[in-house]
Motif scaffolding. Sequence first.
Motif, PDB file in Angstrom:
ATOM      1  N   GLY A  16       6.624 -13.804  -6.698  1.00  0.00           N
ATOM      2  CA  GLY A  16       6.369 -13.491  -5.285  1.00  0.00           C
ATOM      3  C   GLY A  16       7.210 -12.282  -4.894  1.00  0.00           C
ATOM      4  N   ILE A  17       7.462 -12.148  -3.594  1.00  0.00           N
ATOM      5  CA  ILE A  17       8.221 -10.983  -3.115  1.00  0.00           C
ATOM      6  C   ILE A  17       9.631 -10.988  -3.731  1.00  0.00           C
ATOM      7  N   ALA A  18      10.265 -12.170  -3.751  1.00  0.00           N
ATOM      8  CA  ALA A  18      11.638 -12.248  -4.258  1.00  0.00           C
ATOM      9  C   ALA A  18      11.679 -11.946  -5.762  1.00  0.00           C
ATOM     10  N   GLY A  19      10.800 -12.606  -6.519  1.00  0.00           N
ATOM     11  CA  GLY A  19      10.835 -12.457  -7.975  1.00  0.00           C
ATOM     12  C   GLY A  19      10.518 -11.031  -8.417  1.00  0.00           C
ATOM     13  N   PHE A  36       8.423 -15.373 -15.045  1.00  0.00           N
ATOM     14  CA  PHE A  36       7.467 -16.465 -15.266  1.00  0.00           C
ATOM     15  C   PHE A  36       6.832 -16.859 -13.946  1.00  0.00           C
ATOM     16  N   GLU A  37       5.509 -16.935 -13.934  1.00  0.00           N
ATOM     17  CA  GLU A  37       4.791 -17.313 -12.714  1.00  0.00           C
ATOM     18  C   GLU A  37       3.944 -18.548 -13.005  1.00  0.00           C
ATOM     19  N   ALA A  38       4.038 -19.558 -12.135  1.00  0.00           N
ATOM     20  CA  ALA A  38       3.316 -20.807 -12.356  1.00  0.00           C
ATOM     21  C   ALA A  38       1.798 -20.628 -12.261  1.00  0.00           C
ATOM     22  N   GLU A  39       1.365 -19.787 -11.321  1.00  0.00           N
ATOM     23  CA  GLU A  39      -0.074 -19.629 -11.068  1.00  0.00           C
ATOM     24  C   GLU A  39      -0.722 -18.762 -12.155  1.00  0.00           C
ATOM     25  N   ILE A  49       2.448  -8.984   6.880  1.00  0.00           N
ATOM     26  CA  ILE A  49       3.906  -9.128   6.897  1.00  0.00           C
ATOM     27  C   ILE A  49       4.507  -7.868   7.522  1.00  0.00           C
ATOM     28  N   GLN A  50       5.568  -8.064   8.291  1.00  0.00           N
ATOM     29  CA  GLN A  50       6.303  -6.927   8.849  1.00  0.00           C
ATOM     30  C   GLN A  50       7.527  -6.686   7.975  1.00  0.00           C
ATOM     31  N   ILE A  51       7.832  -5.427   7.732  1.00  0.00           N
ATOM     32  CA  ILE A  51       9.007  -5.122   6.904  1.00  0.00           C
ATOM     33  C   ILE A  51       9.890  -4.134   7.654  1.00  0.00           C
ATOM     34  N   LEU A 108      -0.585  -5.776   4.675  1.00  0.00           N
ATOM     35  CA  LEU A 108      -1.136  -7.016   4.115  1.00  0.00           C
ATOM     36  C   LEU A 108      -0.230  -7.471   2.975  1.00  0.00           C
ATOM     37  N   ARG A 109      -0.033  -8.770   2.880  1.00  0.00           N
ATOM     38  CA  ARG A 109       0.807  -9.283   1.801  1.00  0.00           C
ATOM     39  C   ARG A 109       0.285  -8.887   0.436  1.00  0.00           C
ATOM     40  N   LYS A 110      -1.033  -8.888   0.292  1.00  0.00           N
ATOM     41  CA  LYS A 110      -1.566  -8.566  -1.041  1.00  0.00           C
ATOM     42  C   LYS A 110      -1.258  -7.110  -1.377  1.00  0.00           C
ATOM     43  N   PRO A 132       4.873 -22.144 -15.558  1.00  0.00           N
ATOM     44  CA  PRO A 132       5.867 -22.708 -14.643  1.00  0.00           C
ATOM     45  C   PRO A 132       7.203 -22.953 -15.337  1.00  0.00           C
ATOM     46  N   VAL A 133       8.270 -22.622 -14.649  1.00  0.00           N
ATOM     47  CA  VAL A 133       9.606 -22.921 -15.170  1.00  0.00           C
ATOM     48  C   VAL A 133       9.899 -24.389 -14.848  1.00  0.00           C
ATOM     49  N   THR A 134      10.284 -25.145 -15.866  1.00  0.00           N
ATOM     50  CA  THR A 134      10.480 -26.588 -15.651  1.00  0.00           C
ATOM     51  C   THR A 134      11.893 -27.059 -15.993  1.00  0.00           C
ATOM     52  N   TRP A 185      -0.487 -20.417  12.895  1.00  0.00           N
ATOM     53  CA  TRP A 185      -1.900 -20.193  12.585  1.00  0.00           C
ATOM     54  C   TRP A 185      -2.069 -18.714  12.295  1.00  0.00           C
ATOM     55  N   ARG A 186      -2.698 -18.406  11.161  1.00  0.00           N
ATOM     56  CA  ARG A 186      -2.788 -17.000  10.747  1.00  0.00           C
ATOM     57  C   ARG A 186      -4.233 -16.602  10.524  1.00  0.00           C
ATOM     58  N   ALA A 187      -4.543 -15.349  10.873  1.00  0.00           N
ATOM     59  CA  ALA A 187      -5.903 -14.829  10.631  1.00  0.00           C
ATOM     60  C   ALA A 187      -5.870 -13.307  10.646  1.00  0.00           C
ATOM     61  N   GLY A 291      15.526 -15.578  -2.268  1.00  0.00           N
ATOM     62  CA  GLY A 291      14.333 -15.653  -1.414  1.00  0.00           C
ATOM     63  C   GLY A 291      14.212 -17.023  -0.773  1.00  0.00           C
ATOM     64  N   ASP A 292      12.966 -17.466  -0.549  1.00  0.00           N
ATOM     65  CA  ASP A 292      12.737 -18.750   0.126  1.00  0.00           C
ATOM     66  C   ASP A 292      13.304 -19.934  -0.654  1.00  0.00           C
ATOM     67  N   ALA A 293      13.430 -19.825  -1.974  1.00  0.00           N
ATOM     68  CA  ALA A 293      13.985 -20.935  -2.757  1.00  0.00           C
ATOM     69  C   ALA A 293      15.416 -21.230  -2.313  1.00  0.00           C
ATOM     70  N   LEU A 301      12.038 -13.734  13.243  1.00  0.00           N
ATOM     71  CA  LEU A 301      12.659 -12.406  13.167  1.00  0.00           C
ATOM     72  C   LEU A 301      11.964 -11.565  12.088  1.00  0.00           C
ATOM     73  N   ALA A 302      10.840 -12.072  11.583  1.00  0.00           N
ATOM     74  CA  ALA A 302      10.051 -11.373  10.560  1.00  0.00           C
ATOM     75  C   ALA A 302      10.943 -10.899   9.412  1.00  0.00           C
ATOM     76  N   SER A 303      11.751 -11.806   8.866  1.00  0.00           N
ATOM     77  CA  SER A 303      12.765 -11.346   7.912  1.00  0.00           C
ATOM     78  C   SER A 303      12.905 -12.177   6.639  1.00  0.00           C
ATOM     79  N   GLY A 304      12.075 -13.215   6.439  1.00  0.00           N
ATOM     80  CA  GLY A 304      12.209 -14.015   5.213  1.00  0.00           C
ATOM     81  C   GLY A 304      11.922 -13.174   3.972  1.00  0.00           C
ATOM     82  N   GLY A 305      10.819 -12.442   4.002  1.00  0.00           N
ATOM     83  CA  GLY A 305      10.468 -11.581   2.866  1.00  0.00           C
ATOM     84  C   GLY A 305      11.433 -10.418   2.741  1.00  0.00           C
ATOM     85  N   VAL A 306      11.876  -9.924   3.883  1.00  0.00           N
ATOM     86  CA  VAL A 306      12.837  -8.814   3.910  1.00  0.00           C
ATOM     87  C   VAL A 306      14.153  -9.246   3.233  1.00  0.00           C
ATOM     88  N   MET A 307      14.592 -10.486   3.517  1.00  0.00           N
ATOM     89  CA  MET A 307      15.810 -10.992   2.866  1.00  0.00           C
ATOM     90  C   MET A 307      15.601 -11.135   1.356  1.00  0.00           C
TER      91      MET A 307
HETATM   92  C1  LIG Z   1       3.854 -17.393   9.522  1.00  0.00           C
HETATM   93  C2  LIG Z   1       4.831 -16.625   8.685  1.00  0.00           C
HETATM   94  C3  LIG Z   1       5.023 -15.283   8.972  1.00  0.00           C
HETATM   95  C4  LIG Z   1       5.971 -14.562   8.235  1.00  0.00           C
HETATM   96  N1  LIG Z   1       6.149 -13.250   8.540  1.00  0.00           N
HETATM   97  C5  LIG Z   1       7.110 -12.548   7.871  1.00  0.00           C
HETATM   98  C6  LIG Z   1       7.338 -11.180   8.186  1.00  0.00           C
HETATM   99  O1  LIG Z   1       6.666 -10.598   9.036  1.00  0.00           O
HETATM  100  N2  LIG Z   1       8.316 -10.514   7.500  1.00  0.00           N
HETATM  101  C7  LIG Z   1       9.059 -11.133   6.520  1.00  0.00           C
HETATM  102  O2  LIG Z   1       9.925 -10.480   5.921  1.00  0.00           O
HETATM  103  N3  LIG Z   1       8.836 -12.428   6.191  1.00  0.00           N
HETATM  104  C8  LIG Z   1       7.898 -13.133   6.838  1.00  0.00           C
HETATM  105  N4  LIG Z   1       7.666 -14.444   6.504  1.00  0.00           N
HETATM  106  C9  LIG Z   1       8.471 -15.057   5.422  1.00  0.00           C
HETATM  107  C10 LIG Z   1       7.964 -14.649   4.043  1.00  0.00           C
HETATM  108  O3  LIG Z   1       6.585 -14.917   3.937  1.00  0.00           O
HETATM  109  C11 LIG Z   1       8.703 -15.398   2.941  1.00  0.00           C
HETATM  110  O4  LIG Z   1      10.081 -15.367   3.208  1.00  0.00           O
HETATM  111  C12 LIG Z   1       8.441 -14.761   1.572  1.00  0.00           C
HETATM  112  O5  LIG Z   1       7.071 -14.813   1.256  1.00  0.00           O
HETATM  113  C13 LIG Z   1       9.230 -15.494   0.492  1.00  0.00           C
HETATM  114  O6  LIG Z   1       8.968 -14.909  -0.743  1.00  0.00           O
HETATM  115  P1  LIG Z   1       9.436 -15.645  -2.088  1.00  0.00           P
HETATM  116  O7  LIG Z   1       9.100 -14.708  -3.189  1.00  0.00           O
HETATM  117  O8  LIG Z   1      10.849 -16.101  -1.946  1.00  0.00           O
HETATM  118  O9  LIG Z   1       8.558 -16.962  -2.167  1.00  0.00           O
HETATM  119  P2  LIG Z   1       6.989 -17.139  -2.402  1.00  0.00           P
HETATM  120  O10 LIG Z   1       6.238 -16.057  -1.726  1.00  0.00           O
HETATM  121  O11 LIG Z   1       6.688 -18.540  -2.055  1.00  0.00           O
HETATM  122  O12 LIG Z   1       6.782 -16.936  -3.969  1.00  0.00           O
HETATM  123  C14 LIG Z   1       7.173 -17.908  -4.901  1.00  0.00           C
HETATM  124  C15 LIG Z   1       6.402 -17.706  -6.198  1.00  0.00           C
HETATM  125  O13 LIG Z   1       6.913 -18.618  -7.181  1.00  0.00           O
HETATM  126  C16 LIG Z   1       5.821 -19.216  -7.856  1.00  0.00           C
HETATM  127  N5  LIG Z   1       6.287 -20.505  -8.405  1.00  0.00           N
HETATM  128  C17 LIG Z   1       6.398 -21.696  -7.767  1.00  0.00           C
HETATM  129  N6  LIG Z   1       6.925 -22.617  -8.598  1.00  0.00           N
HETATM  130  C18 LIG Z   1       7.151 -21.998  -9.781  1.00  0.00           C
HETATM  131  C19 LIG Z   1       7.712 -22.403 -11.036  1.00  0.00           C
HETATM  132  N7  LIG Z   1       8.150 -23.660 -11.249  1.00  0.00           N
HETATM  133  N8  LIG Z   1       7.790 -21.504 -12.035  1.00  0.00           N
HETATM  134  C20 LIG Z   1       7.361 -20.231 -11.857  1.00  0.00           C
HETATM  135  N9  LIG Z   1       6.831 -19.789 -10.701  1.00  0.00           N
HETATM  136  C21 LIG Z   1       6.746 -20.655  -9.665  1.00  0.00           C
HETATM  137  C22 LIG Z   1       4.746 -19.330  -6.796  1.00  0.00           C
HETATM  138  O14 LIG Z   1       3.462 -19.479  -7.377  1.00  0.00           O
HETATM  139  C23 LIG Z   1       4.909 -17.997  -6.073  1.00  0.00           C
HETATM  140  O15 LIG Z   1       4.182 -16.963  -6.689  1.00  0.00           O
HETATM  141  C24 LIG Z   1       6.719 -15.191   7.195  1.00  0.00           C
HETATM  142  C25 LIG Z   1       6.491 -16.528   6.897  1.00  0.00           C
HETATM  143  C26 LIG Z   1       5.547 -17.250   7.631  1.00  0.00           C
HETATM  144  C27 LIG Z   1       5.337 -18.685   7.283  1.00  0.00           C
END
Ligand SMILES: Cc1cc2nc3c(=O)[nH]c(=O)nc-3n(C[C@H](O)[C@H](O)[C@H](O)COP(=O)(O)OP(=O)(O)OC[C@H]3O[C@@H](n4cnc5c(N)ncnc54)[C@H](O)[C@@H]3O)c2cc1C
Length: 388
Positions: A16-19, A36-39, A49-51, A108-110, A132-134, A185-187, A291-293, A301-307
């Motif tokens: 994801g963004i963090a990895g 390693f990516e599970a999907e 997403i805002q950055i 767009l996130r993609k 997947p990492v287990t 709710w997102r669209a 990241g989110d983990a 604060l639109a900052s989870g992905g930014v962090m």
């Molecule tokens: C409504 C909403 C709006 C948001 N808006 C913003 C914004 O504007 N700006 C901003 O900065 N942030 C925003 N965020 C937060 C942001 O989306 C997250 O903080 C960010 O996506 C986290 O990225 P990540 O890589 O840590 O996690 P994820 O995006 O969840 O990626 C994790 C990856 O790990 C993979 N995975 C899972 N388990 C395993 C495993 N066992 N082994 C290997 N791979 C695995 C998953 O498939 C996935 O690809 C928003 C969040 C929400 C809910």
Amino acid sequence: MTNSAQKEKIAIAGAGIAGLSAAIALRLAGHPVDIFEAEPKLQPFGAGIQIGPNATRILESWNVALLGTACEPENIEIHNARTGSLLNTVPLREAARARYGAPYVTVLRKDLQNALLSRARDLGAVPKYSSPVTGAEMTKDGFQVTAGGRPYTLDALIGADGIGSAVRKFAWGKKQPVSANAVAWRAILPITAVPEAARKNIGVWMATGGHFVHYPVSGGSSLNGVLVLDDDYRNDGEPDRNDPLPYLLHRLEGWAPQVRETVSSTKAWLPWQLRGLEKWDGGHGRVQCIGDAWHAMRPYLASGGVMAIEDGAALASVLSGKGSIEAKLARFREKRAARVWQVAERSALIGRIYHVAQPFDVVRDLAIKKSSPAKLLERNDWLYNTRV
Ligand SMILES: Cc1cc2nc3c(=O)[nH]c(=O)nc-3n(C[C@H](O)[C@H](O)[C@H](O)COP(=O)(O)OP(=O)(O)OC[C@H]3O[C@@H](n4cnc5c(N)ncnc54)[C@H](O)[C@@H]3O)c2cc1C
């Protein structure tokens, strides 16, 4: 690229963004990386997403080619969502570049994930999908990570596997996300869903118990809409949530017609239950979450992905220092903990301010109205001026 010979080999769980950010930063610092990516393929969840400039500055330094599809909104327009009145207009586009030396973008996130993936690939970090990492453990042969059922011998494991992190679970067990008692709710909306004058701006609409944000994406050809409503769904006579638009319009009774009309521009609303993690260390020994983990937070604060992007940069920076891998990862935690938890706390506070009950919303609105637009931007200097 520097010589990889003596650099620690790093396993990353999650593309994801963090990895992907960590993979880019570590490759640029000369580390061999296994990601390693599970999907079975890239799966960006959510729509836009805002950055902020604190992260676009990092992306630019990594040569991540984002600006082709990203938008740079001109202003933030803050409204009361019940009366529909405009409370203030905060200059963003030129102001962010001038004040922080980097753009504030919406994308767009993609598009973000594809840009990160493409740069990671250029640098030789190609994710292993369906892997997947287990587990991870110290064996007689060294530190071993299990991914996709196979063992890999590396020096450390970075858990970048999101809010439901398997790494967090197998290494620490008990740390579960807690509900934020709100649903986002997102669209993606047609650009015509808002008046022409609002299409290049971020629109924020605040009401008791909820708020709505829209901003341009895909080069300005459409809008990302996020509607956050307090409380889990209760089946108490409200329309069925599986038919989102009637449900949302029911929840938006009393909101200004502009918001209701914008929300009505699509039926394709998808709910996202908001959850977060409470403060914890995030790592120990050779295993570290990012990241989110580590620090999933409310999105206000639109900052989870930014962090997550900042985490990647900080990780590569500490690993370039001296000492054992365990000591370096401990330094990473020292360096990042205060920052990420401050952002998480401020995000929660912003949510309370956005959703505040009447009559306190009057005080909030007055404060926003009376503030100079520049001051409203400067209030976030602590966030956008930080250099990792
Ligand atoms: C409504 C909403 C709006 C948001 N808006 C913003 C914004 O504007 N700006 C901003 O900065 N942030 C925003 N965020 C937060 C942001 O989306 C997250 O903080 C960010 O996506 C986290 O990225 P990540 O890589 O840590 O996690 P994820 O995006 O969840 O990626 C994790 C990856 O790990 C993979 N995975 C899972 N388990 C395993 C495993 N066992 N082994 C290997 N791979 C695995 C998953 O498939 C996935 O690809 C928003 C969040 C929400 C809910």
